[in-house]
Scaffold this motif. Sequence first.
Motif, mmCIF file in Angstrom:
data_model
loop_
_atom_site.group_PDB
_atom_site.id
_atom_site.type_symbol
_atom_site.label_atom_id
_atom_site.label_comp_id
_atom_site.label_asym_id
_atom_site.label_seq_id
_atom_site.Cartn_x
_atom_site.Cartn_y
_atom_site.Cartn_z
ATOM 1 N N ASP A 57 7.915 63.989 13.761
ATOM 2 C CA ASP A 57 8.952 63.102 13.921
ATOM 3 C C ASP A 57 9.194 62.353 12.631
ATOM 4 O O ASP A 57 10.412 62.003 12.302
ATOM 5 C CB ASP A 57 8.577 62.088 15.029
ATOM 6 C CG ASP A 57 8.305 62.754 16.492
ATOM 7 O OD1 ASP A 57 9.343 63.891 16.437
ATOM 8 O OD2 ASP A 57 7.953 62.346 17.092
ATOM 9 N N VAL A 58 8.241 62.064 11.654
ATOM 10 C CA VAL A 58 8.497 61.525 10.584
ATOM 11 C C VAL A 58 9.375 62.325 9.613
ATOM 12 O O VAL A 58 10.121 62.095 8.984
ATOM 13 C CB VAL A 58 6.935 61.232 9.782
ATOM 14 C CG1 VAL A 58 7.325 60.476 8.439
ATOM 15 C CG2 VAL A 58 6.170 60.125 10.841
ATOM 16 N N HIS A 59 9.096 63.768 9.451
ATOM 17 C CA HIS A 59 9.630 64.631 8.843
ATOM 18 C C HIS A 59 11.114 64.497 9.074
ATOM 19 O O HIS A 59 11.982 64.493 8.240
ATOM 20 C CB HIS A 59 9.059 65.830 8.856
ATOM 21 C CG HIS A 59 9.974 67.059 8.020
ATOM 22 N ND1 HIS A 59 9.771 66.871 6.921
ATOM 23 C CD2 HIS A 59 10.734 68.105 8.613
ATOM 24 C CE1 HIS A 59 10.784 68.253 6.386
ATOM 25 N NE2 HIS A 59 11.205 68.608 7.431
ATOM 26 N N ALA A 60 11.470 64.884 10.416
ATOM 27 C CA ALA A 60 12.713 64.673 10.828
ATOM 28 C C ALA A 60 13.579 63.344 10.655
ATOM 29 O O ALA A 60 14.578 63.284 10.079
ATOM 30 C CB ALA A 60 12.983 64.811 12.539
ATOM 31 N N ASP A 61 13.097 62.110 10.687
ATOM 32 C CA ASP A 61 13.549 60.792 10.392
ATOM 33 C C ASP A 61 13.752 60.893 8.712
ATOM 34 O O ASP A 61 14.952 60.382 8.299
ATOM 35 C CB ASP A 61 12.556 59.565 10.624
ATOM 36 C CG ASP A 61 12.613 59.428 12.204
ATOM 37 O OD1 ASP A 61 13.684 60.179 12.896
ATOM 38 O OD2 ASP A 61 12.119 58.340 12.532
ATOM 39 N N LEU A 62 12.710 61.276 7.969
ATOM 40 C CA LEU A 62 12.940 61.398 6.458
ATOM 41 C C LEU A 62 14.129 62.494 6.144
ATOM 42 O O LEU A 62 14.901 61.941 5.359
ATOM 43 C CB LEU A 62 11.855 61.816 5.708
ATOM 44 C CG LEU A 62 10.742 60.816 5.737
ATOM 45 C CD1 LEU A 62 9.579 61.268 5.074
ATOM 46 C CD2 LEU A 62 10.911 59.529 5.170
ATOM 47 N N GLU A 63 14.230 63.545 6.882
ATOM 48 C CA GLU A 63 15.353 64.458 6.398
ATOM 49 C C GLU A 63 16.833 63.876 6.866
ATOM 50 O O GLU A 63 17.705 64.128 6.319
ATOM 51 C CB GLU A 63 15.036 65.621 7.212
ATOM 52 C CG GLU A 63 13.962 66.608 6.872
ATOM 53 C CD GLU A 63 14.281 67.227 5.388
ATOM 54 O OE1 GLU A 63 15.702 67.930 5.146
ATOM 55 O OE2 GLU A 63 13.528 67.238 4.321
ATOM 56 N N ALA A 64 16.574 62.962 8.018
ATOM 57 C CA ALA A 64 17.975 62.483 8.482
ATOM 58 C C ALA A 64 18.317 61.259 7.858
ATOM 59 O O ALA A 64 19.313 60.711 7.950
ATOM 60 C CB ALA A 64 17.947 62.073 9.883
ATOM 61 N N GLY A 65 17.526 60.538 6.746
ATOM 62 C CA GLY A 65 17.813 59.481 5.786
ATOM 63 C C GLY A 65 17.851 58.258 6.913
ATOM 64 O O GLY A 65 18.500 57.474 6.584
ATOM 65 N N VAL A 66 16.993 58.276 7.834
ATOM 66 C CA VAL A 66 16.885 56.902 8.600
ATOM 67 C C VAL A 66 16.493 55.745 8.077
ATOM 68 O O VAL A 66 15.447 55.731 7.308
ATOM 69 C CB VAL A 66 15.713 57.280 9.855
ATOM 70 C CG1 VAL A 66 15.516 56.036 10.646
ATOM 71 C CG2 VAL A 66 16.155 58.216 10.907
ATOM 72 N N ALA A 67 17.221 54.659 8.080
ATOM 73 C CA ALA A 67 17.006 53.550 7.422
ATOM 74 C C ALA A 67 15.862 52.661 7.877
ATOM 75 O O ALA A 67 15.718 52.660 9.136
ATOM 76 C CB ALA A 67 18.276 52.680 7.213
#
Length: 93
Positions: free
Chosen positions: A31-41
């Motif tokens: 989940d952390v990886h997905a958020d980092l890839e998506a550029g979650v602010a």
Amino acid sequence: MSAVLFVPPADPAHFAAHFAARLSFEADVFDVHADLEAGVAGLVVVDSRSHEAWRPGHLPGAVHLPTAEVVARASGLLPAGTVVVTYCWGPAR
């Protein structure tokens, strides 16, 4: 007698409450990886490993804040209200 069943398993309601509570403290690495890839602010990844462990490699964009320096430096590095995901050494190093 079963060593596993010596302590009876939790009932489903306690089981669900336990894991729901854990999610307020822990995040899944995928989940952390997905958020980092998506550029979650508003998400900051903090690497709390030693300087020796940081130098050979770390997550791109991670903030280096060794555990021993958290008290002295955290307020200067992490804005109030920031969601912080911390990682440190583990067996998959």
